[in-house]
Scaffold this active site. Structure first.
Site, PDB file in Angstrom:
ATOM      1  N   ASP A  45       3.048 -20.073   2.105  1.00  0.00           N
ATOM      2  CA  ASP A  45       3.259 -21.249   1.259  1.00  0.00           C
ATOM      3  C   ASP A  45       2.561 -21.044  -0.081  1.00  0.00           C
ATOM      4  O   ASP A  45       2.124 -19.929  -0.393  1.00  0.00           O
ATOM      5  CB  ASP A  45       2.752 -22.517   1.967  1.00  0.00           C
ATOM      6  CG  ASP A  45       1.299 -22.403   2.434  1.00  0.00           C
ATOM      7  OD1 ASP A  45       0.546 -21.607   1.823  1.00  0.00           O
ATOM      8  OD2 ASP A  45       0.911 -23.086   3.400  1.00  0.00           O
ATOM      9  N   SER A  80      -4.185 -22.251   6.334  1.00  0.00           N
ATOM     10  CA  SER A  80      -2.753 -21.948   6.511  1.00  0.00           C
ATOM     11  C   SER A  80      -2.489 -20.450   6.369  1.00  0.00           C
ATOM     12  O   SER A  80      -1.485 -20.045   5.809  1.00  0.00           O
ATOM     13  CB  SER A  80      -1.898 -22.738   5.512  1.00  0.00           C
ATOM     14  OG  SER A  80      -2.031 -22.239   4.207  1.00  0.00           O
ATOM     15  N   PRO A 125      -5.296  -0.834  -6.603  1.00  0.00           N
ATOM     16  CA  PRO A 125      -6.271  -1.687  -7.294  1.00  0.00           C
ATOM     17  C   PRO A 125      -7.281  -2.243  -6.290  1.00  0.00           C
ATOM     18  O   PRO A 125      -6.882  -2.777  -5.251  1.00  0.00           O
ATOM     19  CB  PRO A 125      -5.408  -2.809  -7.900  1.00  0.00           C
ATOM     20  CG  PRO A 125      -4.092  -2.743  -7.196  1.00  0.00           C
ATOM     21  CD  PRO A 125      -3.930  -1.355  -6.688  1.00  0.00           C
ATOM     22  N   GLY A 155       5.057   6.013  -4.372  1.00  0.00           N
ATOM     23  CA  GLY A 155       6.309   5.273  -4.222  1.00  0.00           C
ATOM     24  C   GLY A 155       6.548   4.871  -2.781  1.00  0.00           C
ATOM     25  O   GLY A 155       5.809   5.243  -1.869  1.00  0.00           O
ATOM     26  N   HIS A 176      -1.109 -13.162  -0.620  1.00  0.00           N
ATOM     27  CA  HIS A 176      -2.400 -13.422   0.027  1.00  0.00           C
ATOM     28  C   HIS A 176      -2.419 -14.782   0.725  1.00  0.00           C
ATOM     29  O   HIS A 176      -3.428 -15.156   1.316  1.00  0.00           O
ATOM     30  CB  HIS A 176      -3.542 -13.359  -0.996  1.00  0.00           C
ATOM     31  CG  HIS A 176      -3.941 -11.959  -1.346  1.00  0.00           C
ATOM     32  ND1 HIS A 176      -4.895 -11.654  -2.282  1.00  0.00           N
ATOM     33  CD2 HIS A 176      -3.480 -10.759  -0.888  1.00  0.00           C
ATOM     34  CE1 HIS A 176      -5.025 -10.334  -2.381  1.00  0.00           C
ATOM     35  NE2 HIS A 176      -4.175  -9.781  -1.541  1.00  0.00           N
ATOM     36  N   ASP A 193      -6.446 -17.485   2.876  1.00  0.00           N
ATOM     37  CA  ASP A 193      -5.920 -18.812   2.558  1.00  0.00           C
ATOM     38  C   ASP A 193      -6.314 -19.754   3.694  1.00  0.00           C
ATOM     39  O   ASP A 193      -5.504 -20.080   4.565  1.00  0.00           O
ATOM     40  CB  ASP A 193      -4.389 -18.712   2.424  1.00  0.00           C
ATOM     41  CG  ASP A 193      -3.736 -20.013   1.990  1.00  0.00           C
ATOM     42  OD1 ASP A 193      -4.458 -21.009   1.803  1.00  0.00           O
ATOM     43  OD2 ASP A 193      -2.500 -20.030   1.852  1.00  0.00           O
ATOM     44  N   HIS A 247       0.829  -1.208   0.000  1.00  0.00           N
ATOM     45  CA  HIS A 247       0.000   0.000   0.000  1.00  0.00           C
ATOM     46  C   HIS A 247       0.865   1.260   0.000  1.00  0.00           C
ATOM     47  O   HIS A 247       0.481   2.281  -0.572  1.00  0.00           O
ATOM     48  CB  HIS A 247      -0.934   0.006   1.218  1.00  0.00           C
ATOM     49  CG  HIS A 247      -2.135  -0.865   1.043  1.00  0.00           C
ATOM     50  ND1 HIS A 247      -3.415  -0.467   1.368  1.00  0.00           N
ATOM     51  CD2 HIS A 247      -2.263  -2.133   0.567  1.00  0.00           C
ATOM     52  CE1 HIS A 247      -4.275  -1.439   1.111  1.00  0.00           C
ATOM     53  NE2 HIS A 247      -3.597  -2.465   0.634  1.00  0.00           N
ATOM     54  N   ASP A 260       7.719   5.511   0.185  1.00  0.00           N
ATOM     55  CA  ASP A 260       8.256   6.691   0.897  1.00  0.00           C
ATOM     56  C   ASP A 260       7.686   6.855   2.299  1.00  0.00           C
ATOM     57  O   ASP A 260       7.829   7.908   2.922  1.00  0.00           O
ATOM     58  CB  ASP A 260       7.978   7.966   0.089  1.00  0.00           C
ATOM     59  CG  ASP A 260       6.493   8.311   0.015  1.00  0.00           C
ATOM     60  OD1 ASP A 260       5.658   7.433   0.318  1.00  0.00           O
ATOM     61  OD2 ASP A 260       6.175   9.457  -0.349  1.00  0.00           O
ATOM     62  N   SER A 320       4.688   7.261   3.150  1.00  0.00           N
ATOM     63  CA  SER A 320       3.577   8.226   3.223  1.00  0.00           C
ATOM     64  C   SER A 320       2.317   7.616   3.832  1.00  0.00           C
ATOM     65  O   SER A 320       1.471   8.330   4.368  1.00  0.00           O
ATOM     66  CB  SER A 320       3.261   8.813   1.835  1.00  0.00           C
ATOM     67  OG  SER A 320       3.019   7.791   0.893  1.00  0.00           O
TER      68      SER A 320
END
Length: 329
Positions: A257, A252, A168, A76, A198, A249, A70, A78, A80
């Site tokens: 993994d 797990s 996104p 970039g 994820h 997931d 994020h 940085d 922020s």
């Protein structure tokens, strides 16, 4: 020069991409061991604090890994995303970031570093190092983190939700995902590899509720999602549930993994952006390869994380090194 409506849209997008990428030379000024002389114990201090944190709060691994993503995708890498403004108009308070957790852990690491080497290690570098350390703590890959980032002074509420250049969204289709990554110098392989993050973490029911209850506005379910999985998720997530968390997931979610890829291939990706990886020949091929005996996922993840960590960095005399991660000096 005549443009059709479509070609003009592509042209505008290309110009925006070039503008974004020219903000800073990608990764220039970063190197492994940047603090070797100025704060030789820096990485050891970070890993010691994170070992203690992971021993008592392993569920923070996913959010702290996501924090780096994020941060890098907006302005970039940085730092922020860490800034607090009294007006609550910084990135941290923007809707996509409200689900981030672990800001207090970044502060904890910063405090330890300030004690050892005052004013040396940037908050942006802390976020990058912590992302690596939580991956390792959950049995994932180790990679050398390039350091030398400086902290930014600008953080805007509107940036993460910008429809073109923002983060996104969880409902993004494969076209939008590929555009979003390409805009930041990341390719389709980076997209599918980084989505593999994820494998640890959780998501709020509200991020995928429409897939369970109202996919096309007619009270229907998402036909691309395994129906048995939908039935199980409905037991956990009721309509308009804003608080419950579901594992990205299942089984797990605290272990790094390749099982996330196995779930996606079985049409059990939790978010639409997970399921979207089946809708592109390159991402689909990687999913299948990653669950075979010749998987290169762990190595690839480290490579893509280093690439992501170079996006729009401030180095040299740009930006600053914050004394406290939540506010500019």
């Amino acid at each position: 020069m005549a443009f059709s409506k479509n070609s003009f849209g592509v042209f505008v997008l290309q110009i925006m991409v070039l503008a974004l990428l020219s903000l800073h030379a990608e990764g220039q000024g970063l190197k492994v061991g940047f603090y070797e002389k100025s704060c030789p114990q820096a990485e050891k201090i970070v890993s010691t604090v994170m070992s203690d944190v992971m021993a008592v709060a392993p569920s923070l691994s996913g959010p702290l890994l996501r924090m780096h993503f994020h941060d890098c995708f907006i302005r970039g890498c940085d730092g922020s995303v860490l800034l607090d403004f009294p007006t609550r108009q910084s990135e941290k308070f923007s809707p996509p970031n409200l689900s981030l957790r672990g800001f207090n852990i970044i502060d904890k690491v910063k405090l330890a570093l300030e004690k050892a080497c005052p004013g040396v290690v940037s908050c942006a570098d802390i976020v990058a190092l912590v992302a690596r350390d939580v991956t390792v703590a959950t049995k994932g890959p180790y990679w050398e983190v390039e350091t030398g980032r400086r902290d930014g002074k600008v953080s805007l509420f509107a940036d993460p939700i910008n429809r073109v250049t923002g983060l996104p969204p969880p409902f993004a289709n494969i076209t939008l995902l590929k555009q979003s990554f390409a805009m930041r110098g990341l390719n389709t392989k980076d997209l599918v590899v980084l989505s593999g993050g994820h494998t640890i973490g959780m998501s709020h029911c509200s991020s995928f509720e429409n897939r369970l209850y109202n996919f096309t506005g007619k009270g229907d379910t998402d036909p691309s999602m395994d129906q048995n999985y939908i039935a199980r998720l409905k037991l956990k997530c009721k309509p308009r549930d804003q608080t419950t968390l579901a594992e990205l997931d299942p089984g797990s979610f605290l272990t790094f993994d390749d099982s996330y890829f196995r779930l996606v291939t079985k049409r059990r990706g939790l978010l639409e952006s997970d399921a979207a990886l089946l809708n592109d020949p390159e991402t689909r091929a990687y999913l299948i390869q990653s669950i075979s005996h010749g998987s290169t996922f762990f190595k690839d993840f480290g490579v893509s994380m280093v690439k992501m960590g170079r996006i729009g960095v401030l180095t040299g005399s740009q930006g600053e090194v914050r004394k406290v991660c939540t506010k500019t000096n």
